[in-house]
Design a protein around this motif. Structure first.
Motif, mmCIF file in Angstrom:
data_model
loop_
_atom_site.group_PDB
_atom_site.id
_atom_site.type_symbol
_atom_site.label_atom_id
_atom_site.label_comp_id
_atom_site.label_asym_id
_atom_site.label_seq_id
_atom_site.Cartn_x
_atom_site.Cartn_y
_atom_site.Cartn_z
ATOM 1 N N UNK A 301 0.850 -1.207 0.000
ATOM 2 C CA UNK A 301 0.000 0.000 0.000
ATOM 3 C C UNK A 301 0.876 1.244 0.000
ATOM 4 N N UNK A 302 1.932 1.203 0.821
ATOM 5 C CA UNK A 302 2.831 2.365 0.874
ATOM 6 C C UNK A 302 3.578 2.526 -0.454
ATOM 7 N N UNK A 303 3.932 1.401 -1.078
ATOM 8 C CA UNK A 303 4.567 1.483 -2.405
ATOM 9 C C UNK A 303 3.655 2.143 -3.433
ATOM 10 N N UNK A 304 2.341 1.975 -3.246
ATOM 11 C CA UNK A 304 1.379 2.610 -4.166
ATOM 12 C C UNK A 304 1.208 4.089 -3.873
ATOM 13 N N UNK A 305 1.822 4.559 -2.787
ATOM 14 C CA UNK A 305 1.686 5.972 -2.411
ATOM 15 C C UNK A 305 0.532 6.213 -1.447
ATOM 16 N N UNK A 306 -0.103 5.133 -0.973
ATOM 17 C CA UNK A 306 -1.185 5.317 -0.002
ATOM 18 C C UNK A 306 -0.599 5.394 1.404
ATOM 19 N N UNK A 307 -1.368 5.985 2.313
ATOM 20 C CA UNK A 307 -0.870 6.142 3.689
ATOM 21 C C UNK A 307 -1.705 5.297 4.634
ATOM 22 N N UNK A 308 -1.031 4.713 5.616
ATOM 23 C CA UNK A 308 -1.759 3.928 6.620
ATOM 24 C C UNK A 308 -2.193 4.851 7.753
ATOM 25 N N UNK A 309 -3.396 4.613 8.258
ATOM 26 C CA UNK A 309 -3.987 5.498 9.273
ATOM 27 C C UNK A 309 -3.267 5.357 10.611
ATOM 28 N N UNK A 310 -2.815 4.147 10.925
ATOM 29 C CA UNK A 310 -2.121 3.919 12.199
ATOM 30 C C UNK A 310 -0.620 4.082 11.947
ATOM 31 N N UNK A 311 -0.064 5.089 12.589
ATOM 32 C CA UNK A 311 1.328 5.442 12.308
ATOM 33 C C UNK A 311 2.302 4.378 12.854
ATOM 34 N N UNK A 312 2.040 3.930 14.083
ATOM 35 C CA UNK A 312 2.978 3.003 14.735
ATOM 36 C C UNK A 312 2.799 1.599 14.155
ATOM 37 N N UNK A 313 3.874 1.090 13.544
ATOM 38 C CA UNK A 313 3.782 -0.206 12.855
ATOM 39 C C UNK A 313 3.250 -1.312 13.750
ATOM 40 N N UNK A 314 3.790 -1.366 14.974
ATOM 41 C CA UNK A 314 3.422 -2.451 15.888
ATOM 42 C C UNK A 314 1.950 -2.384 16.305
ATOM 43 N N UNK A 315 1.350 -1.197 16.166
ATOM 44 C CA UNK A 315 -0.042 -1.039 16.602
ATOM 45 C C UNK A 315 -1.022 -1.194 15.440
ATOM 46 N N UNK A 316 -0.532 -1.730 14.315
ATOM 47 C CA UNK A 316 -1.448 -1.946 13.183
ATOM 48 C C UNK A 316 -2.094 -3.318 13.304
ATOM 49 N N UNK A 317 -3.405 -3.310 13.262
ATOM 50 C CA UNK A 317 -4.181 -4.541 13.385
ATOM 51 C C UNK A 317 -3.946 -5.396 12.133
ATOM 52 N N UNK A 318 -3.493 -6.648 12.301
ATOM 53 C CA UNK A 318 -3.200 -7.433 11.099
ATOM 54 C C UNK A 318 -4.450 -7.911 10.356
ATOM 55 N N UNK A 319 -5.597 -7.844 11.012
ATOM 56 C CA UNK A 319 -6.835 -8.350 10.405
ATOM 57 C C UNK A 319 -7.595 -7.275 9.632
ATOM 58 N N UNK A 320 -7.647 -6.075 10.199
ATOM 59 C CA UNK A 320 -8.382 -4.970 9.560
ATOM 60 C C UNK A 320 -7.427 -3.789 9.370
ATOM 61 N N UNK A 321 -7.185 -3.454 8.119
ATOM 62 C CA UNK A 321 -6.245 -2.373 7.801
ATOM 63 C C UNK A 321 -7.015 -1.097 7.504
ATOM 64 N N UNK A 322 -6.579 -0.006 8.113
ATOM 65 C CA UNK A 322 -7.187 1.288 7.807
ATOM 66 C C UNK A 322 -6.217 2.099 6.939
ATOM 67 N N UNK A 323 -6.719 2.485 5.774
ATOM 68 C CA UNK A 323 -5.930 3.262 4.813
ATOM 69 C C UNK A 323 -6.490 4.687 4.832
ATOM 70 N N UNK A 324 -5.612 5.669 4.943
ATOM 71 C CA UNK A 324 -6.091 7.064 4.906
ATOM 72 C C UNK A 324 -6.844 7.271 3.585
ATOM 73 N N UNK A 325 -8.064 7.784 3.662
ATOM 74 C CA UNK A 325 -8.876 7.978 2.448
ATOM 75 C C UNK A 325 -8.077 8.812 1.455
ATOM 76 N N UNK A 326 -7.860 8.293 0.243
ATOM 77 C CA UNK A 326 -6.988 8.996 -0.704
ATOM 78 C C UNK A 326 -7.472 10.418 -0.987
ATOM 79 N N UNK A 327 -6.549 11.355 -0.904
ATOM 80 C CA UNK A 327 -6.864 12.778 -1.052
ATOM 81 C C UNK A 327 -7.492 13.043 -2.426
ATOM 82 N N UNK A 328 -8.556 13.826 -2.428
ATOM 83 C CA UNK A 328 -9.167 14.237 -3.690
ATOM 84 C C UNK A 328 -10.218 13.270 -4.205
ATOM 85 N N UNK A 329 -10.352 12.107 -3.590
ATOM 86 C CA UNK A 329 -11.353 11.138 -4.032
ATOM 87 C C UNK A 329 -12.519 11.101 -3.048
ATOM 88 N N UNK A 330 -13.658 10.650 -3.568
ATOM 89 C CA UNK A 330 -14.806 10.381 -2.711
ATOM 90 C C UNK A 330 -14.705 8.904 -2.312
#
Ligand code: PMP
Length: 391
Positions: A301-330
Motif C-alpha cells: 500500500x505504501x509502495x502505491x503511495x497510499x498512507x496507513x492510518x495507524x502510524x505506529x507499525x506495531x499497533x497496526x491490526x493485522x486483520x483490519x487495515x485502515x488506509x487514509x482515504x486517498x486525497x481528492x477522491x470520494x
C-alpha cells in the motif's frame, strides 16, 4: 373467499438469490465450503446429548483460541454485540462505576451499554488511531475506581491493535475486572487470556473464525465469576443471564442442564468446524500468517503511495487495515466502484473514522498474499477510474 387481508408476497415466490462475493471488509468474512457444509447438517434438539457433546467441543476450542483454562467458557447465541452485553449486563450492577477506553467506536458502544443499565460511566479518550498509555489508564482507575475496565484489543473502526501488557495487573491492583473485546483480533494476533489476566474476553464467529455471524465465544475468569455469581440484583437480561447460560453450557458443575433458550444448533456446527480449522492450523501459525500477510499488504500500500492510518507499525491490526482515504477522491465512489467492478467488498470508516479511512479486512482464510494482490489490483483500478478532484 380468503380471510387473509395480507396476500402472499410475490417476492417470496421467486428463488432465493445470493451472490458470491469477496468479503474483504471488516466482517463478515468469507465462509469456506467446509464450514458452510457443517452448518447444513441436520437439525437435532438443542437438549440432545449429541449437541451437548458438540457444545463441549466448542468450549474446548474457545479455551484454546483464548488460551484459558476458565471453566465458564461458552458461546452466546447472538453476534459480538450480544457478547458485549452479556459481559456488561452480568458483571455490572446499577450504580456501579465503569470505565472504558475510547479510541474508536467500541469503547463508546460499551459505555452506552453500561449507561443503559444504570452504571456510572466514565470514558478515557485517545485519538482515533492511537491508544492510552498504561500510566494514563492507571490515573483513570485511581480517579474513577471502576468495577470494570473495558478496552478493544483490535479496534476495527480505526485499525489499532493495542498492547495489553500490564493492564490486567493494573486493573487487579485496583480491584477492577478487565474486560477485553477481541472480536476483530482473536486468532489473528497474539492473545493470552489467563497470562494477561483478562477477566472477561469475547469475540464473534464471523471474522478470523470464518463462520457465519450469529455465535459469540465468551469466557469468564474465576474473579469475574466471583462477582457475577454473588450479585445483589438479577441481571436485567434473562436471555443473557450467566447463571442460565453457564448451566446450559455445562459450565456450572451441576449434574444436569436445563432449558434456557433454543440453542442455534446449526450455528453451533459451523462454529465447531471453524474452531477445528483453527486448531488444525495451530493458533501460533495463524497469528504468524496474519502478521506476515499484513506486513506484505501494508508495504505494498505504501509502495502505491497510499498512507496507513495507524502510524505506529506495531499497533497496526493485522486483520483490519485502515488506509487514509486517498486525497481528492470520494471514498464512497471507491468502495462502490470496487464492489461493482471487482465484486469485492471493502468499506469506509465507522464512528470517528467515517470519511477518514478505507477499511480492508483480510481475516482467516482470506489472509493470504493472493487475496492481498486482488485488493491491491482493485484499489489501483479504482484510483485510475474514480473521479479525482485535482484542486
Ligand atoms: N467489537 C468489534 C471490535 C467489532 O469489530 C465488532 C464487529 N464489527 C463488534 C464488536 C460487534 O460485533 P457484531 O457486529 O458481530 O455484533
Amino acid at each position: 373467499m380468503s380471510s387473509l387481508y395480507v396476500p402472499p408476497p410475490a417476492c417470496l415466490q421467486k428463488p432465493l438469490m445470493v451472490p458470491h462475493r469477496h468479503m474483504f471488509g471488516p466482517g463478515p468474512s468469507n465462509v469456506p465450503p467446509r464450514i458452510l457444509e457443517a452448518g447444513a447438517k441436520p437439525v437435532i434438539g438443542h437438549m440432545h446429548p449429541e449437541i451437548f457433546e458438540i457444545m463441549n467441543d466448542i468450549k474446548s476450542g474457545i479455551q484454546y483460541m483464548f488460551q484459558t483454562h476458565n471453566p465458564v467458557t461458552l458461546a452466546v447465541s447472538g453476534t459480538g454485540h450480544a457478547a458485549m452485553e452479556c459481559a456488561i449486563f452480568n458483571a455490572v450492577e446499577a450504580g456501579e462505576s465503569v470505565l472504558t477506553e475510547v479510541n474508536g467506536i467500541w469503547g463508546e458502544r460499551a459505555a452506552d451499554m453500561a449507561e443503559r443499565i444504570g452504571a456510572r460511566v466514565n470514558t478515557v479518550v485517545a485519538p482515533p488511531g492511537g491508544f492510552l498509555t498504561n500510566a494514563e489508564i492507571e490515573q483513570a482507575l485511581v480517579k474513577h475506581r471502576p468495577v470494570v475496565f473495558f478496552l478493544a484489543h483490535g479496534e476495527s473502526s480505526t485499525g489499532v491493535l493495542r498492547p495489553l501488557a500490564g493492564i490486567g495487573q493494573l486493573c487487579h491492583k485496583y480491584n477492577c475486572l478487565f474486560l477485553v473485546d477481541s472480536v476483530a483480533s482473536v486468532g489473528g494476533a497474539p492473545l493470552h487470556m489467563d497470562r494477561q489476566e483478562i477477566d472477561i474476553l469475547y469475540t464473534g464467529s464471523q471474522k478470523v473464525l470464518n463462520a457465519p455471524p450469529g455465535t459469540a465465544p465468551i469466557s469468564f475468569s474465576e474473579r469475574a465469576c466471583q462477582k457475577i455469581f454473588n450479585r445483589k440484583t438479577k441481571p436485567v437480561s434473562f436471555n443473557l443471564d450467566l447463571n442460565c447460560l453457564a448451566n446450559y453450557w455445562g459450565c456450572d458443575g451441576k449434574p444436569s442442564r436445563v432449558y434456557h433458550h433454543t440453542g442455534p444448533v446449526t450455528a453451533f456446527y459451523s462454529l465447531r468446524e471453524s474452531l477445528a480449522v483453527l486448531t488444525e492450523e495451530g493458533l501460533e501459525e495463524s497469528w504468524e500468517r496474519h502478521h506476515k500477510v499484513a506486513e506484505y499488504f501494508h508495504a505494498e500500500l505504501e509502495n502505491m503511495g497510499l498512507k496507513l492510518f495507524v502510524k505506529e507499525k506495531k499497533a497496526r491490526l493485522p486483520t483490519v487495515t485502515t488506509i487514509v482515504a486517498p486525497h481528492g477522491y470520494d471514498w464512497k465512489e471507491i468502495t462502490r466502484y470496487i464492489m461493482k467492478t471487482h465484486n469485492l467488498e471493502i468499506s469506509g470508516g465507522l464512528g470517528p473514522s467515517v470519511g477518514l479511512v478505507l477499511r480492508v479486512g483480510l481475516m482467516g482464510c482470506n489472509s493470504t498474499k493472493a487475496k492481498v494482490d486482488m485488493v491491491l489490483a482493485a484499489l489501483k483500478d479504482a484510483l485510475k477510474n474514480c473521479h479525482e478532484n485535482k484542486l
